[in-house]
Design a protein around this motif. Sequence first.
Motif, short mmCIF file in Angstrom:
data_model
loop_
_atom_site.label_atom_id
_atom_site.label_comp_id
_atom_site.label_asym_id
_atom_site.label_seq_id
_atom_site.Cartn_x
_atom_site.Cartn_y
_atom_site.Cartn_z
N LEU A 164 0.83 -1.21 0.00
CA LEU A 164 0.00 0.00 0.00
C LEU A 164 0.86 1.26 0.00
N LEU A 165 1.96 1.23 0.76
CA LEU A 165 2.85 2.38 0.81
C LEU A 165 3.42 2.68 -0.56
N GLU A 166 3.89 1.65 -1.25
CA GLU A 166 4.44 1.85 -2.60
C GLU A 166 3.37 2.44 -3.53
N ASN A 167 2.14 1.97 -3.36
CA ASN A 167 1.05 2.45 -4.21
C ASN A 167 0.82 3.94 -4.02
N GLU A 186 -2.63 -19.27 -12.32
CA GLU A 186 -1.77 -20.05 -13.20
C GLU A 186 -1.18 -19.25 -14.37
N TYR A 187 -1.84 -18.11 -14.71
CA TYR A 187 -1.40 -17.44 -15.93
C TYR A 187 -1.36 -15.92 -15.85
N LEU A 188 -2.44 -15.29 -15.40
CA LEU A 188 -2.54 -13.83 -15.52
C LEU A 188 -1.62 -13.08 -14.57
N ALA A 189 -1.51 -13.56 -13.33
CA ALA A 189 -0.76 -12.84 -12.30
C ALA A 189 0.74 -12.86 -12.59
N GLN A 190 1.40 -11.73 -12.24
CA GLN A 190 2.85 -11.63 -12.45
C GLN A 190 3.63 -11.38 -11.16
N SER A 191 2.94 -11.16 -10.05
CA SER A 191 3.55 -10.84 -8.76
C SER A 191 4.20 -9.45 -8.75
N VAL A 192 4.97 -9.15 -9.78
CA VAL A 192 5.47 -7.78 -9.97
C VAL A 192 5.10 -7.36 -11.39
N TRP A 227 8.40 0.72 -16.12
CA TRP A 227 8.21 0.80 -14.67
C TRP A 227 7.92 -0.58 -14.11
N ALA A 228 8.38 -0.82 -12.90
CA ALA A 228 8.06 -2.04 -12.16
C ALA A 228 7.35 -1.65 -10.87
N TYR A 229 6.31 -2.41 -10.53
CA TYR A 229 5.56 -2.15 -9.30
C TYR A 229 4.77 -3.40 -8.93
N PRO A 230 4.33 -3.50 -7.70
CA PRO A 230 3.62 -4.72 -7.28
C PRO A 230 2.39 -4.98 -8.13
N ASP A 231 2.19 -6.24 -8.45
CA ASP A 231 0.97 -6.67 -9.12
C ASP A 231 -0.15 -6.63 -8.09
N THR A 232 -1.14 -5.78 -8.31
CA THR A 232 -2.26 -5.65 -7.39
C THR A 232 -3.55 -5.65 -8.21
N LEU A 233 -4.64 -6.02 -7.58
CA LEU A 233 -5.90 -6.03 -8.33
C LEU A 233 -7.08 -6.01 -7.40
N VAL A 234 -8.23 -5.64 -7.97
CA VAL A 234 -9.52 -5.90 -7.37
C VAL A 234 -10.29 -6.77 -8.35
N GLY A 235 -11.21 -7.56 -7.82
CA GLY A 235 -11.97 -8.46 -8.67
C GLY A 235 -13.43 -8.44 -8.30
#
Length: 910
Positions: free
Chosen positions: A45-48, A186-192, A202-210
């Motif tokens: 959250l801080l990075e965001n 298995e496929y969509l998420a990248q973690s970063v 740019w690199a940043y945390p992989d975050t989402l809402v669903g």
Amino acid sequence: MSTINSMNTQSTLTVDGKEYQYHSLSKAAEQLEGIEKLPKSLKVLLENLLRNEDGDTVTGDDIKAIAEWLDKRSSDREIQYRPARVLMQDFTGVPAVVDLAAMRDAIAHAGGDPECINPLSPVDLVIDHSVMVDRFADDQAFHDNVEIEMQRNGERYAFLRWGQTAFDNFRVVPPGTGICHQVNLEYLAQSVWSANIGGEDWAYPDTLVGTDSHTTMINGIGVLGWGVGGIEAEAAMLGQPVSMLIPEVIGFKLTGKLPEGVTATDLVLTVTQMLRKKGVVGKFVEFYGDGLADLPLADRATIANMAPEYGATCGFFPVDDETLNYMRLSGRPDDVIKRVEAYCKAQGLWREAGDEPEFTDSLHLDMSTVEASLAGPRRPQDRVALPDVPDTFDELLALQVTPADDEQARLESEGGSGTAVGGPNAQATVTIDGEEHTMSHGAVVIAAITSCTNTSNPSVMMAAGLVAKKAIELGMVRKPWVKSSLAPGSKVVTDYLEKAELTPYLDKLGFNLVGYGCTTCIGNSGPLPDEIAKAITEHDLTVSAVLSGNRNFEGRVHPHVKANWLASPPLVVAYALAGNTRINLKTEPLGLDKDNKPVYLKDIWPTNTEIAEAVAKVDDGMFRTRYADVFSGDKHWQGIDISEGKTYAWDDNSSYVQNPPFFEDIDQPLKPLENVENARVLALFGDSITTDHISPAGNIKTSSPAGEYLQSLGVKPEDFNSYGSRRGNHEVMMRGTFANIRIRNQMLGGEEGGETIHTPSGERMAIYDAAMRYQKEGTPLVVLAGKEYGTGSSRDWAAKGTILLGVKAVIAESFERIHRSNLVGMGVLPLQFVDGQNIAELGLTGQETINIKGINDELKPNQRLEVEATDTDGKTTTFNVQCRIDTRNEISYFKAGGILHYVLRELIAK
């Protein structure tokens, strides 16, 4: 990226020769003392905030508030959070795309450019909620169910294909691919995550809402994500931040290892029970401890998946070596894996042995103490040890008191024979394939290996196959009244079961592939065989479903099933063999072998070594092959004809997709907020009213308002499909709101069914019919309820249907997080009793006239309002309530009539 960067945290990270810009938490630590001690979820959250600092929605004080969290391990600071992407499934995705299409129409009507309505964040919609178990226990089941699915859902799928071509930044994973959470894992998420912004990588945390509450599953791979209502997700798609308070974070320390014979499902049911008891609603849970070193990522994902069941916003697992191992196994590109490792280590997001962040509170589980368990018969947090299932079922049965019980006593006292209908010893004789069988209370009529929770986990899926193999080798068969099914979360599961040579044994027991989707867990269990349904109804039997899912609320799985049990896939197979939940699987035989000798659970349960040997057959080639062309779909999908154009060509004759009325007055000036005056109570509910109760879900009854509406359009009952599949048609959905067969309106003495009493006439009618009558009379409505109002799936129609019925406010003892937000997002006022008051203490009956005072344009978050309730004798009871509009942004949304109205008015103004 940040337009201010007040802390000068922008830095460069070089990974394998490639440069990425990022906001360094190490640089932030030079000005924010102690942040290295933060839970890793709060570091995300801080990075965001650092990355999105703009001086308006995100300020330097917001950033400092994350560090100040350490002082009290909590905060009342509201922040604006921007997830990297949005995930949808088709039940919630269709109405979201309908809303986007309706917004395009509205903005065109107002003289604007409809193409300004486009997702600004990447959106993936996975079609996984529409397949039903119509055919089962034969080799043609999958083929036939796919054919039926495409016939039933042709209109919806054509609409989604239009959306795929009309909207930018919007991808659709076609039906028959897998469950959205498993495809995500298995496929969509990248973690970063990475993106090229302004010519820089740019690199940043992989975050989402669903738009599904089990979006939380992705936290198992170090991706911060949770479920929101479709309404909130649409706003996020359109560039609105997610308003939230900086959460409390509960640490959950895991040590030890699971003992022999215990599964990841048993672990997650234990964790769920512990956290429910602890109380983590609205909080983050973060897992830590040296036990993580031996916890496979699939087990982590299983635990993270169940966050809605233990009540937390999410259950977060930090990135470590096991995360990278899974990414390699699932075929992620090498450059992604290297980026994840380098970024997480640079940012302090990597889990190190002995990590002990500072948490709001914590609890501990030694995994060696976990035992085989189920959860049920009505709630996922009600864990029951395997030997205690029969007694727990009998306790439920004792509550099913009917006059038939007295008739049973009379029969026995008079020396008569037979069993009374519905009595405690009731039985039914059914003829199946020419043979007679006896069914009784507790009969397992559904045994389903289904849902994202467990079918993503190779260890429990292989265990199910091994149980089937051992049972077949002993000559066992499932009980003939059991409807068995296998619905894996992805095609990869099929591949590894086949490679382990376990598929033939599952098939022979009746666990044939029925489809790739959620099926039974969301109520798409399909019809029971006629003779089984008739026996249940005519003899008033209380029967069971055993499923490897995450939800077992009343009326969810099947309308004929009152007892629903969550269990691991191997236990699902075991109960299909046993055929009844009144059997103690620890001490009683499941059945007989080919020599008529009793077979016990221990005789067919695989060892941990056997399971591990089977799991070792899973390889990255399976993932690479299955996901190589994931967005193309099969011949059915590719053959769908679609319309083209910026706006959708609505079909007035469609029973699936209609232009909703939400934005009809969007070009008119805003009306000021006003008090609610002379309102009537539409319904009065007790505790734990779920979104399954509120929102249309499951089967559509022929005699219901929705059923009558569909028949008026010429739709035959056999073609009704489910409520979920018709979420794109507001006419169906508003008729199905509060229509659940298990909902209990206390105005009717707690009787089941979606009816109410119209006041002041005193007439009893369907809730929809009463609401329409009130609308004709110009009468506003309120709903009264107890604790935990709106728990369960993040169903936007639970809020949309409420507003369309004319409900201005819901007054409850407490609200579930997502549903409260959704009510605000649709312009319904959530109000909470205060000072320990509730419906009973205030003596409310639902016959009152309700006035709510203090609602005006000066309304503030969490303000206290006054309610006057005047009964039929003219006596007025006055009490205070807390306005559960929690943030400033939500106040703005509420004033605009809802979050989408707010966005649309902003766009029109520009």
